[in-house]
Design a protein around this motif. Structure first.
Motif, PDB file in Angstrom:
ATOM      1  N   ASN A 126       0.827  -1.215   0.000  1.00  0.00           N
ATOM      2  CA  ASN A 126       0.000   0.000   0.000  1.00  0.00           C
ATOM      3  C   ASN A 126       0.861   1.263   0.000  1.00  0.00           C
ATOM      4  OD1 ASN A 126      -2.738  -0.657  -0.197  1.00  0.00           O
ATOM      5  ND2 ASN A 126      -2.816  -1.301   1.928  1.00  0.00           N
ATOM      6  N   LYS A 127       2.138   1.098  -0.264  1.00  0.00           N
ATOM      7  CA  LYS A 127       3.095   2.212  -0.399  1.00  0.00           C
ATOM      8  C   LYS A 127       3.368   2.959   0.890  1.00  0.00           C
ATOM      9  CE  LYS A 127       1.998   3.074  -5.212  1.00  0.00           C
ATOM     10  NZ  LYS A 127       1.609   4.103  -6.175  1.00  0.00           N
ATOM     11  N   GLU A 128       3.378   2.263   1.987  1.00  0.00           N
ATOM     12  CA  GLU A 128       3.748   2.875   3.258  1.00  0.00           C
ATOM     13  C   GLU A 128       5.141   2.381   3.634  1.00  0.00           C
ATOM     14  OE1 GLU A 128       2.466   2.738   7.918  1.00  0.00           O
ATOM     15  OE2 GLU A 128       0.870   2.678   6.422  1.00  0.00           O
ATOM     16  N   VAL A 129       6.109   3.304   3.673  1.00  0.00           N
ATOM     17  CA  VAL A 129       7.474   2.937   4.037  1.00  0.00           C
ATOM     18  C   VAL A 129       7.492   2.560   5.506  1.00  0.00           C
ATOM     19  CG1 VAL A 129       9.853   3.759   4.268  1.00  0.00           C
ATOM     20  CG2 VAL A 129       8.491   4.403   2.257  1.00  0.00           C
ATOM     21  N   THR A 130       8.017   1.373   5.792  1.00  0.00           N
ATOM     22  CA  THR A 130       8.044   0.888   7.167  1.00  0.00           C
ATOM     23  C   THR A 130       9.445   0.861   7.767  1.00  0.00           C
ATOM     24  OG1 THR A 130       8.167  -1.401   6.381  1.00  0.00           O
ATOM     25  CG2 THR A 130       5.971  -0.526   6.879  1.00  0.00           C
ATOM     26  N   GLN A 131      10.467   0.852   6.890  1.00  0.00           N
ATOM     27  CA  GLN A 131      11.829   0.791   7.426  1.00  0.00           C
ATOM     28  C   GLN A 131      12.827   1.232   6.361  1.00  0.00           C
ATOM     29  OE1 GLN A 131      13.062  -3.167   8.507  1.00  0.00           O
ATOM     30  NE2 GLN A 131      14.646  -2.420   9.871  1.00  0.00           N
ATOM     31  N   ILE A 132      13.861   1.923   6.800  1.00  0.00           N
ATOM     32  CA  ILE A 132      14.994   2.280   5.951  1.00  0.00           C
ATOM     33  C   ILE A 132      16.245   1.845   6.689  1.00  0.00           C
ATOM     34  CG2 ILE A 132      16.339   4.151   4.919  1.00  0.00           C
ATOM     35  CD1 ILE A 132      13.711   5.735   4.687  1.00  0.00           C
ATOM     36  N   THR A 133      17.082   1.051   6.015  1.00  0.00           N
ATOM     37  CA  THR A 133      18.338   0.624   6.635  1.00  0.00           C
ATOM     38  C   THR A 133      19.506   1.015   5.736  1.00  0.00           C
ATOM     39  OG1 THR A 133      18.180  -1.586   5.666  1.00  0.00           O
ATOM     40  CG2 THR A 133      17.315  -1.319   7.884  1.00  0.00           C
ATOM     41  N   ILE A 134      20.567   1.478   6.374  1.00  0.00           N
ATOM     42  CA  ILE A 134      21.788   1.854   5.667  1.00  0.00           C
ATOM     43  C   ILE A 134      22.935   1.148   6.349  1.00  0.00           C
ATOM     44  CG2 ILE A 134      23.284   3.753   4.966  1.00  0.00           C
ATOM     45  CD1 ILE A 134      20.785   5.597   5.306  1.00  0.00           C
ATOM     46  N   ASP A 135      23.677   0.374   5.586  1.00  0.00           N
ATOM     47  CA  ASP A 135      24.839  -0.342   6.114  1.00  0.00           C
ATOM     48  C   ASP A 135      25.823   0.668   6.701  1.00  0.00           C
ATOM     49  OD1 ASP A 135      27.717  -1.470   5.734  1.00  0.00           O
ATOM     50  OD2 ASP A 135      26.396  -3.227   5.656  1.00  0.00           O
ATOM     51  N   THR A 136      26.259   0.429   7.906  1.00  0.00           N
ATOM     52  CA  THR A 136      27.144   1.365   8.606  1.00  0.00           C
ATOM     53  C   THR A 136      28.424   1.632   7.828  1.00  0.00           C
ATOM     54  OG1 THR A 136      26.294   0.506  10.688  1.00  0.00           O
ATOM     55  CG2 THR A 136      28.270   1.853  10.812  1.00  0.00           C
ATOM     56  N   ALA A 137      28.998   0.602   7.236  1.00  0.00           N
ATOM     57  CA  ALA A 137      30.241   0.783   6.479  1.00  0.00           C
ATOM     58  C   ALA A 137      30.024   1.733   5.306  1.00  0.00           C
ATOM     59  CB  ALA A 137      30.750  -0.561   5.981  1.00  0.00           C
ATOM     60  N   TYR A 138      28.881   1.638   4.644  1.00  0.00           N
ATOM     61  CA  TYR A 138      28.595   2.538   3.530  1.00  0.00           C
ATOM     62  C   TYR A 138      28.316   3.943   4.042  1.00  0.00           C
ATOM     63  CZ  TYR A 138      26.608   4.834  -0.432  1.00  0.00           C
ATOM     64  OH  TYR A 138      26.380   5.741  -1.420  1.00  0.00           O
ATOM     65  N   PHE A 139      27.557   4.035   5.108  1.00  0.00           N
ATOM     66  CA  PHE A 139      27.160   5.325   5.673  1.00  0.00           C
ATOM     67  C   PHE A 139      28.371   6.164   6.059  1.00  0.00           C
ATOM     68  CE2 PHE A 139      25.603   8.034   9.170  1.00  0.00           C
ATOM     69  CZ  PHE A 139      24.599   8.708   8.493  1.00  0.00           C
ATOM     70  N   ASP A 140      29.379   5.520   6.630  1.00  0.00           N
ATOM     71  CA  ASP A 140      30.568   6.247   7.083  1.00  0.00           C
ATOM     72  C   ASP A 140      31.318   6.911   5.939  1.00  0.00           C
ATOM     73  OD1 ASP A 140      30.006   5.544   9.685  1.00  0.00           O
ATOM     74  OD2 ASP A 140      31.399   3.843   9.713  1.00  0.00           O
ATOM     75  N   GLY A 141      31.286   6.288   4.733  1.00  0.00           N
ATOM     76  CA  GLY A 141      32.063   6.832   3.624  1.00  0.00           C
ATOM     77  C   GLY A 141      31.270   7.655   2.626  1.00  0.00           C
ATOM     78  N   ALA A 142      29.962   7.743   2.771  1.00  0.00           N
ATOM     79  CA  ALA A 142      29.125   8.415   1.771  1.00  0.00           C
ATOM     80  C   ALA A 142      28.979   9.894   2.063  1.00  0.00           C
ATOM     81  CB  ALA A 142      27.755   7.763   1.744  1.00  0.00           C
ATOM     82  N   ASP A 143      28.837  10.668   0.999  1.00  0.00           N
ATOM     83  CA  ASP A 143      28.517  12.078   1.213  1.00  0.00           C
ATOM     84  C   ASP A 143      27.003  12.263   1.154  1.00  0.00           C
ATOM     85  OD1 ASP A 143      27.799  12.094  -1.466  1.00  0.00           O
ATOM     86  OD2 ASP A 143      29.411  13.416  -2.103  1.00  0.00           O
ATOM     87  N   LYS A 144      26.532  13.388   1.635  1.00  0.00           N
ATOM     88  CA  LYS A 144      25.099  13.654   1.789  1.00  0.00           C
ATOM     89  C   LYS A 144      24.339  13.528   0.468  1.00  0.00           C
ATOM     90  CE  LYS A 144      22.043  17.356   3.467  1.00  0.00           C
ATOM     91  NZ  LYS A 144      21.183  17.549   2.333  1.00  0.00           N
ATOM     92  N   GLU A 145      24.840  14.148  -0.587  1.00  0.00           N
ATOM     93  CA  GLU A 145      24.134  14.141  -1.871  1.00  0.00           C
ATOM     94  C   GLU A 145      24.016  12.723  -2.432  1.00  0.00           C
ATOM     95  OE1 GLU A 145      26.729  16.349  -1.280  1.00  0.00           O
ATOM     96  OE2 GLU A 145      25.379  18.019  -0.831  1.00  0.00           O
ATOM     97  N   GLU A 146      25.093  11.966  -2.335  1.00  0.00           N
ATOM     98  CA  GLU A 146      25.079  10.589  -2.841  1.00  0.00           C
ATOM     99  C   GLU A 146      24.076   9.748  -2.055  1.00  0.00           C
ATOM    100  OE1 GLU A 146      28.155   6.876  -3.668  1.00  0.00           O
ATOM    101  OE2 GLU A 146      28.818   8.563  -2.447  1.00  0.00           O
ATOM    102  N   LEU A 147      24.082   9.903  -0.766  1.00  0.00           N
ATOM    103  CA  LEU A 147      23.161   9.160   0.085  1.00  0.00           C
ATOM    104  C   LEU A 147      21.713   9.513  -0.237  1.00  0.00           C
ATOM    105  CD1 LEU A 147      22.772   7.152   2.366  1.00  0.00           C
ATOM    106  CD2 LEU A 147      23.098   9.022   3.987  1.00  0.00           C
ATOM    107  N   GLU A 148      21.419  10.789  -0.409  1.00  0.00           N
ATOM    108  CA  GLU A 148      20.063  11.220  -0.746  1.00  0.00           C
ATOM    109  C   GLU A 148      19.621  10.635  -2.082  1.00  0.00           C
ATOM    110  OE1 GLU A 148      20.063  15.510   1.622  1.00  0.00           O
ATOM    111  OE2 GLU A 148      20.543  15.457  -0.518  1.00  0.00           O
ATOM    112  N   GLU A 149      20.512  10.640  -3.057  1.00  0.00           N
ATOM    113  CA  GLU A 149      20.194  10.094  -4.378  1.00  0.00           C
ATOM    114  C   GLU A 149      19.908   8.589  -4.295  1.00  0.00           C
ATOM    115  OE1 GLU A 149      22.693   9.311  -8.378  1.00  0.00           O
ATOM    116  OE2 GLU A 149      22.756  11.369  -7.641  1.00  0.00           O
ATOM    117  N   LEU A 150      20.725   7.877  -3.561  1.00  0.00           N
ATOM    118  CA  LEU A 150      20.537   6.431  -3.444  1.00  0.00           C
ATOM    119  C   LEU A 150      19.282   6.083  -2.639  1.00  0.00           C
ATOM    120  CD1 LEU A 150      24.242   5.333  -3.008  1.00  0.00           C
ATOM    121  CD2 LEU A 150      22.778   5.021  -5.023  1.00  0.00           C
ATOM    122  N   LEU A 151      18.951   6.895  -1.651  1.00  0.00           N
ATOM    123  CA  LEU A 151      17.696   6.687  -0.925  1.00  0.00           C
ATOM    124  C   LEU A 151      16.504   6.854  -1.859  1.00  0.00           C
ATOM    125  CD1 LEU A 151      18.291   8.398   2.533  1.00  0.00           C
ATOM    126  CD2 LEU A 151      17.608   6.037   2.138  1.00  0.00           C
TER     127      LEU A 151
END
Length: 101
Positions: free
Chosen positions: A40-65
């Motif tokens: 029904n298009k209700e987002v219930t969870q968002i997970t980001i791998d910690t190893a990826y999160f530590d090295g990503a910049d804000k714009e890249e992360l927003e785009e991938l989300l």
């Protein structure tokens, strides 16, 4: 005729409840970013791998989300359409008898 309309409304409510129980997942960056939603298009969870999160910049992360969310929403659309087509086929079979077919 009103019985068929009432039945159609009940069927629609059943489909909505069933779609709430179906889970779809959108992923980006090889699964490092996952978005889980209901059909029904209700987002219930968002997970980001910690190893990826530590090295990503804000714009890249927003785009991938956005990529992961859109993928999950497309999957939800596909499931929802399949459920509605099946229900419509069932209902039209019932309505056909109403019109002498």
């Amino acid at each position: 005729m009103f019985d068929k309309l009432f039945e159609a409304r009940q069927k629609a409510e059943e489909i909505k409840k069933r779609l709430d129980q179906i889970t779809v997942v959108g992923e980006a960056e090889g699964g490092c970013i996952k978005v889980t939603a209901t059909a029904n298009k209700e987002v219930t969870q968002i997970t980001i791998d910690t190893a990826y999160f530590d090295g990503a910049d804000k714009e890249e992360l927003e785009e991938l989300l956005a990529v992961a969310v859109n993928q999950a929403m497309r999957q939800a659309d596909n499931v929802s359409q399949a459920e509605m087509q099946a229900a419509t086929k069932d209902m039209l079979g019932g309505f056909g008898g109403m019109f002498g077919q």
